[in-house]
Design an enzyme around this catalytic site. Structure first.
Site, PDB file in Angstrom:
ATOM      1  N   LYS A  28       5.977  10.642  18.927  1.00 27.15           N
ATOM      2  CA  LYS A  28       5.395  10.642  17.580  1.00 27.15           C
ATOM      3  C   LYS A  28       3.890  10.434  17.635  1.00 27.15           C
ATOM      4  CE  LYS A  28       4.078   8.916  13.554  1.00 27.15           C
ATOM      5  NZ  LYS A  28       3.109   7.925  13.115  1.00 27.15           N
ATOM      6  N   GLY A  31       0.822  -1.211   0.000  1.00 25.88           N
ATOM      7  CA  GLY A  31       0.000   0.000   0.000  1.00 25.88           C
ATOM      8  C   GLY A  31       0.854   1.260   0.000  1.00 25.88           C
ATOM      9  N   GLY A  74       5.645   3.674  -0.656  1.00 24.07           N
ATOM     10  CA  GLY A  74       6.163   5.041  -0.617  1.00 24.07           C
ATOM     11  C   GLY A  74       7.172   5.317   0.473  1.00 24.07           C
TER      12      GLY A  74
HETATM   13  N1  LIG Z   1      -0.341   6.492   5.257  1.00 22.32           N
HETATM   14  C1  LIG Z   1       0.355   7.082   6.205  1.00 22.32           C
HETATM   15  O1  LIG Z   1       0.537   8.307   6.194  1.00 22.32           O
HETATM   16  C2  LIG Z   1       0.984   6.287   7.298  1.00 22.32           C
HETATM   17  C3  LIG Z   1       0.584   5.016   7.614  1.00 22.32           C
HETATM   18  N2  LIG Z   1       1.183   4.356   8.653  1.00 22.32           N
HETATM   19  C4  LIG Z   1       0.797   3.024   9.009  1.00 22.32           C
HETATM   20  O2  LIG Z   1       1.190   2.121   7.975  1.00 22.32           O
HETATM   21  C5  LIG Z   1       0.266   1.050   7.901  1.00 22.32           C
HETATM   22  C6  LIG Z   1      -0.267   0.945   6.474  1.00 22.32           C
HETATM   23  O3  LIG Z   1      -0.889   2.170   6.120  1.00 22.32           O
HETATM   24  P1  LIG Z   1      -1.131   2.593   4.608  1.00 22.32           P
HETATM   25  O4  LIG Z   1       0.022   2.199   3.766  1.00 22.32           O
HETATM   26  O5  LIG Z   1      -1.542   4.017   4.620  1.00 22.32           O
HETATM   27  O6  LIG Z   1      -2.399   1.670   4.235  1.00 22.32           O
HETATM   28  P2  LIG Z   1      -2.799   1.028   2.837  1.00 22.32           P
HETATM   29  O7  LIG Z   1      -4.203   0.614   2.986  1.00 22.32           O
HETATM   30  O8  LIG Z   1      -2.409   1.947   1.735  1.00 22.32           O
HETATM   31  O9  LIG Z   1      -1.866  -0.272   2.730  1.00 22.32           O
HETATM   32  C7  LIG Z   1      -2.081  -1.456   3.439  1.00 22.32           C
HETATM   33  C8  LIG Z   1      -1.783  -2.622   2.522  1.00 22.32           C
HETATM   34  O10 LIG Z   1      -1.804  -3.845   3.275  1.00 22.32           O
HETATM   35  C9  LIG Z   1      -2.386  -4.825   2.442  1.00 22.32           C
HETATM   36  N3  LIG Z   1      -2.845  -5.969   3.218  1.00 22.32           N
HETATM   37  C10 LIG Z   1      -4.002  -6.111   3.915  1.00 22.32           C
HETATM   38  N4  LIG Z   1      -4.080  -7.342   4.442  1.00 22.32           N
HETATM   39  C11 LIG Z   1      -2.950  -7.997   4.091  1.00 22.32           C
HETATM   40  C12 LIG Z   1      -2.454  -9.307   4.334  1.00 22.32           C
HETATM   41  N5  LIG Z   1      -3.130 -10.188   5.059  1.00 22.32           N
HETATM   42  N6  LIG Z   1      -1.256  -9.641   3.811  1.00 22.32           N
HETATM   43  C13 LIG Z   1      -0.546  -8.756   3.061  1.00 22.32           C
HETATM   44  N7  LIG Z   1      -0.973  -7.496   2.806  1.00 22.32           N
HETATM   45  C14 LIG Z   1      -2.162  -7.123   3.310  1.00 22.32           C
HETATM   46  C15 LIG Z   1      -3.510  -4.085   1.733  1.00 22.32           C
HETATM   47  O11 LIG Z   1      -3.974  -4.797   0.612  1.00 22.32           O
HETATM   48  C16 LIG Z   1      -2.809  -2.784   1.391  1.00 22.32           C
HETATM   49  O12 LIG Z   1      -2.157  -2.873   0.142  1.00 22.32           O
HETATM   50  C17 LIG Z   1      -0.809   1.333   8.955  1.00 22.32           C
HETATM   51  O13 LIG Z   1      -0.460   0.686  10.161  1.00 22.32           O
HETATM   52  C18 LIG Z   1      -0.718   2.834   9.162  1.00 22.32           C
HETATM   53  O14 LIG Z   1      -1.143   3.217  10.437  1.00 22.32           O
HETATM   54  C19 LIG Z   1       2.210   4.913   9.354  1.00 22.32           C
HETATM   55  C20 LIG Z   1       2.664   6.148   9.080  1.00 22.32           C
HETATM   56  C21 LIG Z   1       2.091   6.917   8.019  1.00 22.32           C
HETATM   57  O1  LIG Z   2      -3.836   4.515  10.159  1.00 20.33           O
HETATM   58  P1  LIG Z   2      -3.346   5.677  10.911  1.00 20.33           P
HETATM   59  O2  LIG Z   2      -2.963   5.364  12.306  1.00 20.33           O
HETATM   60  O3  LIG Z   2      -4.173   6.898  10.760  1.00 20.33           O
HETATM   61  O4  LIG Z   2      -1.942   5.975  10.201  1.00 20.33           O
HETATM   62  C1  LIG Z   2      -1.738   6.905   9.274  1.00 20.33           C
HETATM   63  C2  LIG Z   2      -1.309   8.168   9.953  1.00 20.33           C
HETATM   64  O5  LIG Z   2       0.067   8.212  10.307  1.00 20.33           O
HETATM   65  C3  LIG Z   2       0.591   9.444   9.919  1.00 20.33           C
HETATM   66  O6  LIG Z   2       1.231   9.269   8.804  1.00 20.33           O
HETATM   67  C4  LIG Z   2       1.700  10.065  10.523  1.00 20.33           C
HETATM   68  O7  LIG Z   2       2.907   9.375  10.360  1.00 20.33           O
HETATM   69  C5  LIG Z   2      -0.578  10.252   9.524  1.00 20.33           C
HETATM   70  O8  LIG Z   2      -0.359  10.878   8.360  1.00 20.33           O
HETATM   71  C6  LIG Z   2      -1.604   9.311   9.132  1.00 20.33           C
HETATM   72  O9  LIG Z   2      -2.854   9.834   9.299  1.00 20.33           O
END
Ligand SMILES: NC(=O)C1=CN([C@@H]2O[C@H](COP(=O)(O)OP(=O)(O)OC[C@H]3O[C@@H](n4cnc5c(N)ncnc54)[C@H](O)[C@@H]3O)[C@@H](O)[C@H]2O)C=CC1
Ligand SMILES: O=P(O)(O)OC[C@H]1O[C@](O)(CO)[C@@H](O)[C@@H]1O
Length: 395
Positions: A213, A11, A16
């Protein structure tokens, strides 16, 4: 053979952030996901682009040297890849860790390489690698657990980089903020030494970093999202442009800052500088970040160790002020029945079917004897009463 990383979750953060830095560090990255479209695209392309967006303009990096496997259909291949990998990372969401653990456990179990596998969960949660490890261990034979340390080493991490939902038709390309922070525990690697990933800041004690954080970036971001949605704003930048919401966010951060300064002995000026950086980041007009994405999964966000109840509980225990955090909790409780967000529907159901005290326990995990408990019950009661009067939360 070159260095190999297995990354679960192709994801936004996976492609990214984590994969970008593993690629830069010279790893071949094998993405594991369960979404056919992501896997197909990764298998059918040789590169994708990560574009950093800031006031200073845009910088694009090209990511290559990756493969992709669908763990739903090719579990055995994933197990084999893990058995010969150097590092396993994931960014799947804290609630998904239990689903990826069994396959990781099987891969670790058949390892015969001399160097243990480094396992680092990259999720927005305190102790996410410990949680993943617990699930992996529960899928490992008890006899084999005794020698687990020879096959795998586990380190918790804190990751920070804003990756909004991507514009339609972006394919694998990711638009992302320039700022990033990736902090990982060093001590679990002992004499073996930690993996060589220049983007990682290795530390002996992670708690101050992850609490700072989570209780600054995520508390403020989610506060802006919940207040913003309530006020009819579409994006976080729009919400932060509103002087009332901006003021609320600052007030909430005064409370979490007082905890961070008191508990982790971080200098007040250093914390203030950090707060200013975060406020600027979440106000970034170049990132089209919807209030729904940042507010997503309200049940997780209302959890006991999470961004609101976590700091409010610790402040209450210390006899310090936490009422602005209760305002964020109240707004989070109003994030009900939001399109494509299952937790927001579940939240509405819990609030409808339970007494204020029972709903508080179910939603936050707070102990009934905790000094914060009665204040949260009042907030829950308030939101429930609105729904009784109007049939829905006030919005
Ligand atoms: N988007 C953001 O700004 C930030 C996100 N995070 C954390 O990173 C993690 C992911 O967030 P995002 O990338 O934004 O979400 P996203 O929804 O873009 O990516 C998650 C990915 O995991 C995959 N997935 C789901 N179940 C799975 C499985 N059983 N096996 C393998 N892959 C599986 C999904 O298909 C998807 O491609 C979360 O814990 C979020 O809190 C942390 C910092 C910043
Ligand atoms: O699924 P959560 O906990 O909202 O994680 C994504 C969050 O983490 C943060 O990236 C910060 O690192 C926020 O941008 C974003 O909303």
């Amino acid at each position: 053979m070159g260095k190999k990383a297995i990354h679960f979750g192709g994801g936004n953060i996976g492609r990214g952030f984590v994969a970008e830095f593993l690629h830069t560090a010279g790893y071949e990255v094998v993405f594991i996901d369960v979404m056919d479209n992501i896997i197909n695209e990764l298998q059918n392309t040789k590169s994708y682009q990560v574009t950093e967006v800031s006031e200073g303009g845009e910088t694009t990096k090209t990511i290559t040297n990756y493969r992709a496997i669908n763990s739903k259909t090719h579990e055995q291949d994933v197990i084999q890849e893990i058995s010969t990998a150097d590092i396993v990372t994931c960014a799947v969401g804290p609630n998904i860790l239990k689903f990826i653990a069994p396959v990781i456990a099987k891969g670790i179990d058949i390892r015969s390489t001399p160097k243990p596998l480094a396992v680092i969960a990259c999720e927005n949660a305190i102790g996410a690698t410990d949680t993943l490890r617990g699930h992996i261990e529960s899928h490992t034979d008890s006899e084999r657990l005794k020698t687990m340390g020879e096959r795998a080493q586990y380190a918790n991490s804190a990751i920070d980089r804003i990756v909004p939902a991507q514009p339609p038709n972006s394919g694998l390309n990711v638009r992302i903020e320039k700022f990033y922070e990736w902090v990982v525990e060093k001590s679990p690697f002992g004499s073996v030494g930690h993996p060589d990933v220049p983007a990682i800041h290795w530390v002996d004690h992670l708690e101050p970093y992850i609490e700072r954080k989570l209780f600054t970036v995520n508390t403020s971001h989610a506060t802006a999202a919940y207040y913003g949605r309530y006020a009819g704003k579409k994006t976080i930048a729009e919400a932060m442009h509103d002087s009332y919401i901006r003021g609320v966010v600052r007030d909430v951060l005064k409370e979490t800052s007082s905890l961070i300064i008191d508990k982790h002995e971080i200098e007040a000026q250093e914390q203030q500088d950090y707060v200013e950086t975060i406020i600027a980041r979440i106000s970034n007009p170049y990132l089209e970040d919807s209030v729904e994405r940042v507010g997503r999964a309200p049940l997780r966000k209302l959890g006991r160790k999470e961004r609101f109840i976590g700091p409010a509980a610790q402040l209450a225990e210390r006899g310090m002020k936490y009422d602005c955090l209760l305002g964020s909790v109240e707004m989070a409780l109003r994030f009900q029945n939001v399109k494509d967000d299952e937790e927001s529907a579940e939240l509405a159901k819990i609030l409808k079917e339970n007494s204020p005290a029972d709903a508080t326990v179910q939603l936050t995990g707070l102990e009934r004897t905790h000094p914060l408990f009665s204040s949260v019950v009042k907030v829950v009661d308030q939101v429930q009463s609105e729904a009784k009067e109007t049939g829905q939360p006030r919005i």
